[in-house]
Structures are given as C-alpha cells and as structure tokens.
Design a protein around this motif. Structure first.
Motif, PDB file in Angstrom:
ATOM      1  N   THR A   7      18.149  -4.149  -1.799  1.00  0.00           N
ATOM      2  CA  THR A   7      17.739  -2.763  -2.772  1.00  0.00           C
ATOM      3  C   THR A   7      16.216  -2.489  -2.967  1.00  0.00           C
ATOM      4  OG1 THR A   7      18.655  -3.349  -4.553  1.00  0.00           O
ATOM      5  CG2 THR A   7      20.435  -2.293  -3.041  1.00  0.00           C
ATOM      6  N   ILE A   8      16.351  -1.092  -3.050  1.00  0.00           N
ATOM      7  CA  ILE A   8      14.659  -0.886  -3.582  1.00  0.00           C
ATOM      8  C   ILE A   8      14.153  -1.685  -4.539  1.00  0.00           C
ATOM      9  CG2 ILE A   8      12.507   0.891  -3.604  1.00  0.00           C
ATOM     10  CD1 ILE A   8      13.197  -0.029  -0.487  1.00  0.00           C
ATOM     11  N   GLY A   9      13.888  -2.095  -5.838  1.00  0.00           N
ATOM     12  CA  GLY A   9      13.578  -2.943  -6.508  1.00  0.00           C
ATOM     13  C   GLY A   9      14.185  -4.001  -7.611  1.00  0.00           C
ATOM     14  N   ILE A 104       9.785  -2.850  -2.552  1.00  0.00           N
ATOM     15  CA  ILE A 104       8.960  -2.255  -2.567  1.00  0.00           C
ATOM     16  C   ILE A 104       9.314  -1.105  -1.451  1.00  0.00           C
ATOM     17  CG2 ILE A 104       7.946  -3.102  -3.932  1.00  0.00           C
ATOM     18  CD1 ILE A 104       5.293  -2.765  -2.233  1.00  0.00           C
ATOM     19  N   ASP A 105       9.997  -1.695  -0.485  1.00  0.00           N
ATOM     20  CA  ASP A 105       9.901  -0.814   0.808  1.00  0.00           C
ATOM     21  C   ASP A 105      11.229  -1.606   1.473  1.00  0.00           C
ATOM     22  OD1 ASP A 105      10.009   1.586   2.358  1.00  0.00           O
ATOM     23  OD2 ASP A 105       8.145   1.157   3.086  1.00  0.00           O
TER      24      ASP A 105
END
Length: 107
Positions: A7-9, A104-105
């Motif tokens: 997941t992003i983050g 981050i992506d």
C-alpha cells in the motif's frame, strides 16, 4: 507480498548490520581501492578522520537487508533505476546500518 498487497505509504524497517573494519577493507580491496577505505594512516589525515565504507558498499548492504526482509518472497525485485542518491554521512567501522523502505508508488 504481491504488488497488489503493498500500500502507498507503507513503511518497512529491516534488521541492522554492523559494518566492521575488516568488512570495509575486504570490499574496498576488490571494488573500491581508495585510500580512505584501505590505508588507516592516510585516512586519519583525510577529511573523514579515519577509514570509511565505500558508498557502493553501503548501497549493497541496504539492498541485501531489504531482500532478506523477505516481503517480496520469490518475486523479482529489479533495480531498474536509482534517483537522488546522496551520501549524507560517512559510514565508519562498527556503525550499524538498517534499511527503511517506504512505498511511494506502484507500477
């Protein structure tokens, strides 16, 4: 983990790796034979005041630690590029390194 499970983050932190003077010098003899990695007396007189690890060695260790974390199982993690790499501080013998990975992506 598969790509869709990240997941992003999301943040991961690896175990630590203590870099010894012997590790530094053995790596440098083969891959980066500059005086600040091999010659203690000359290194003491240089800008780092002693033996330091090669930047390439520190990158290799951080990647090793991330792979050993095992989040990606047998999926290929290919290093297709690196941007904005900066060595903010020298790594001395007996320093401990760890890797922090932040998603981050996803592509």
């Amino acid at each position: 983990m598969k790509l869709d499970e990240f997941t992003i983050g999301q943040v991961f932190q690896t175990k630590s790796f203590e870099l010894t003077k012997e590790n530094i010098m053995n790596f440098a003899e083969v891959y980066d034979p500059q005086y600040m990695h091999l010659n203690e007396e000359k290194a003491k007189m240089g800008r780092f005041n002693g033996i330091i690890a090669s930047g390439i060695q520190t990158l290799s260790i951080t990647f090793k630690l991330w792979i050993e974390e095992g989040c990606h199982e047998d999926d290929i993690i290919a290093g297709t590029g690196m941007n904005n790499i900066k060595f903010l501080a020298p790594v001395y013998p007996n320093d401990k390194l760890h890797t922090i990975v932040k998603v981050i992506d996803k592509k």
